[in-house]
Design a protein around this motif. Structure first.
Motif, PDB file in Angstrom:
ATOM      1  N   THR A 338      42.029  35.680  46.750  1.00  0.00           N
ATOM      2  CA  THR A 338      43.130  36.615  46.930  1.00  0.00           C
ATOM      3  C   THR A 338      42.998  37.405  48.224  1.00  0.00           C
ATOM      4  OG1 THR A 338      42.037  38.425  45.742  1.00  0.00           O
ATOM      5  CG2 THR A 338      43.362  36.875  44.430  1.00  0.00           C
ATOM      6  N   ALA A 339      44.135  37.803  48.749  1.00  0.00           N
ATOM      7  CA  ALA A 339      44.138  38.634  49.956  1.00  0.00           C
ATOM      8  C   ALA A 339      43.502  39.990  49.680  1.00  0.00           C
ATOM      9  CB  ALA A 339      45.571  38.805  50.457  1.00  0.00           C
ATOM     10  N   ALA A 340      43.706  40.497  48.472  1.00  0.00           N
ATOM     11  CA  ALA A 340      43.133  41.799  48.127  1.00  0.00           C
ATOM     12  C   ALA A 340      41.613  41.751  48.159  1.00  0.00           C
ATOM     13  CB  ALA A 340      43.616  42.232  46.743  1.00  0.00           C
ATOM     14  N   PHE A 341      41.034  40.674  47.624  1.00  0.00           N
ATOM     15  CA  PHE A 341      39.572  40.539  47.649  1.00  0.00           C
ATOM     16  C   PHE A 341      39.066  40.444  49.079  1.00  0.00           C
ATOM     17  CE2 PHE A 341      35.529  38.361  47.571  1.00  0.00           C
ATOM     18  CZ  PHE A 341      34.871  38.930  46.490  1.00  0.00           C
ATOM     19  N   LYS A 342      39.750  39.680  49.912  1.00  0.00           N
ATOM     20  CA  LYS A 342      39.315  39.511  51.298  1.00  0.00           C
ATOM     21  C   LYS A 342      39.434  40.806  52.096  1.00  0.00           C
ATOM     22  CE  LYS A 342      40.405  34.587  51.180  1.00  0.00           C
ATOM     23  NZ  LYS A 342      41.335  33.505  51.609  1.00  0.00           N
ATOM     24  N   ARG A 343      40.420  41.621  51.754  1.00  0.00           N
ATOM     25  CA  ARG A 343      40.514  42.930  52.415  1.00  0.00           C
ATOM     26  C   ARG A 343      39.411  43.865  51.935  1.00  0.00           C
ATOM     27  NH1 ARG A 343      46.175  42.150  51.461  1.00  0.00           N
ATOM     28  NH2 ARG A 343      46.035  43.467  49.590  1.00  0.00           N
ATOM     29  N   ALA A 344      39.121  43.799  50.636  1.00  0.00           N
ATOM     30  CA  ALA A 344      38.091  44.681  50.081  1.00  0.00           C
ATOM     31  C   ALA A 344      36.694  44.286  50.549  1.00  0.00           C
ATOM     32  CB  ALA A 344      38.162  44.650  48.551  1.00  0.00           C
ATOM     33  N   PHE A 345      36.467  42.981  50.699  1.00  0.00           N
ATOM     34  CA  PHE A 345      35.137  42.478  51.060  1.00  0.00           C
ATOM     35  C   PHE A 345      35.268  41.505  52.236  1.00  0.00           C
ATOM     36  CE2 PHE A 345      35.309  43.193  46.450  1.00  0.00           C
ATOM     37  CZ  PHE A 345      34.399  44.245  46.350  1.00  0.00           C
ATOM     38  N   PRO A 346      35.561  42.016  53.414  1.00  0.00           N
ATOM     39  CA  PRO A 346      35.752  41.127  54.568  1.00  0.00           C
ATOM     40  C   PRO A 346      34.480  40.406  54.957  1.00  0.00           C
ATOM     41  CG  PRO A 346      35.685  43.429  55.259  1.00  0.00           C
ATOM     42  CD  PRO A 346      35.731  43.438  53.775  1.00  0.00           C
ATOM     43  N   VAL A 347      34.643  39.253  55.573  1.00  0.00           N
ATOM     44  CA  VAL A 347      33.497  38.484  56.040  1.00  0.00           C
ATOM     45  C   VAL A 347      32.700  39.326  57.011  1.00  0.00           C
ATOM     46  CG1 VAL A 347      32.777  36.431  57.303  1.00  0.00           C
ATOM     47  CG2 VAL A 347      34.696  36.298  55.707  1.00  0.00           C
ATOM     48  N   GLY A 348      31.388  39.328  56.851  1.00  0.00           N
ATOM     49  CA  GLY A 348      30.530  40.110  57.737  1.00  0.00           C
ATOM     50  C   GLY A 348      30.020  41.383  57.099  1.00  0.00           C
TER      51      GLY A 348
END
Length: 353
Positions: A338-348
């Protein structure tokens, strides 16, 4: 002050003469309860354990667990006072989490901790299950979140609408056949503390009487984990049994959200902050249509696992362990996309994929 729903009434900071008398009586009662508990600890250190000054009843001597739902004659529950009055370590554990689940008991039964731990991504996160048995509406959760500033990076909220929608200002609890107001939100912290102590003491006395009558101690009730919020459901033979019935839908799928639900949800999400993903735990009366409409109105993502492979402990209300494993496997695979997960836990960040 919140604009979402009802808030607990403010309490006077200066009690009157009768209030001071009650406090004094309460202090004496606490002292007596502590002395009683310490005396009982001499009887069996595995059964009677003192932690956090709450006369906590641990699970088989493990003080990471406390008896949450109990009462050999009248069913009672502890976590409403524990969370609302921030007693013990549960609220602090929720505050430290990266991801927090919200919802009723459906979520307690559906989220399998071992399956989460096996996820390559979710297994690295601090995940807290802040579902509440017997509470369908989200207003109580909102009060706890706002009062103690619980702010995870990601909320996963069960958008269920059975009896009342999670996104409503309903402040009631259903235990057994009775629905009643949540009394914990009417108590200040001192009263909450004394209530929890009194409830634990009452359960201890019931245990002592039962042990005397039966000639041995037999554990009772449901336990909740302080560190991650899980309920100790594996103590229920039906939950771990093989061959339970498949979960099937018995509801007309033509069911819809309402402007009132959408309006409350918008304000709820604005207040709690953070990223949000909706989910819907399948049960016999769950409705994907209303959850999908709500997600669209809120412009957030919905993960609604299918009924395939799900099994139930009670014929259609709650998942059993096998069903929870299937549900959680699906959820764990989908949530990281989900986009929400990727915003909450961005790569890096060390948490993102």
């Amino acid at each position: 002050m919140s604009t979402v729903g009802r808030s607990a009434p403010e309490k006077s900071a200066e009690p009157g003469g009768f209030g001071r008398y009650l406090i004094a009586v309460g202090i004496v009662g606490v002292a007596a309860a502590l002395a009683f508990s310490l005396g009982l600890s001499l009887f069996s250190s595995d059964v009677w354990t003192l932690r956090d000054g709450l006369l906590q009843i641990p699970r088989e001597g493990d003080t990471n667990w406390y008896r949450d739902f109990g009462g050999r004659s009248i069913p009672q529950i502890q976590d409403q006072d524990i969370f609302y009055s921030n007693l013990g370590g549960s609220v602090e554990a929720a505050k430290q989490a990266d991801l927090v689940f919200l919802g009723p008991s459906f979520v307690s039964y559906a989220v399998d901790r071992q399956t989460l731990a096996q996820s390559p991504v979710l297994g690295r996160l601090g995940i807290y299950n802040m579902a509440f048995v017997g509470i369908r509406g989200g207003e109580y959760s909102r009060l706890v979140i706002q009062r103690w500033k619980i702010r995870p990076r990601l909320w996963v909220i069960n958008a269920d609408d059975q009896f009342v929608h999670f996104f409503s200002n309903d402040l009631s609890v259903t235990l057994g056949p009775q629905k009643q107001p949540i009394a914990a939100v009417q108590r200040n912290r001192m009263r909450g503390y004394l209530t929890v102590i009194g409830r634990n003491l009452h359960w201890r006395i019931e245990d002592l009487v039962a042990a005397y009558q039966n000639g041995h101690f037999s554990p009772t009730g449901l336990y909740r984990n302080i560190t991650d919020g899980d309920m100790g459901l594996d103590a229920n033979p039906g939950y771990v049994a093989a061959g339970n019935k498949p979960m099937l839908s018995a509801r007309d799928p033509d069911c819809h959200t309402t402007p009132a639900i959408v309006d409350y949800a918008k304000r709820f999400l604005h207040e709690v902050g953070g990223e949000v993903v909706l989910t819907l735990v399948p049960h016999s009366q769950s409705c994907v249509q209303q959850a999908a409409e709500l997600a669209k109105e809120l412009n957030i993502e919905l993960i609604a696992p299918p009924f395939d492979g799900l099994t139930t402990i009670d014929g259609g209300g709650h998942l059993d362990r096998h069903g929870a494993q299937v549900f959680t496997s699906y959820l764990a695979r989908e949530i990281v996309k989900t986009a929400a997960f990727k915003r909450a836990f961005p790569v890096g960040t060390g948490d993102g994929k």
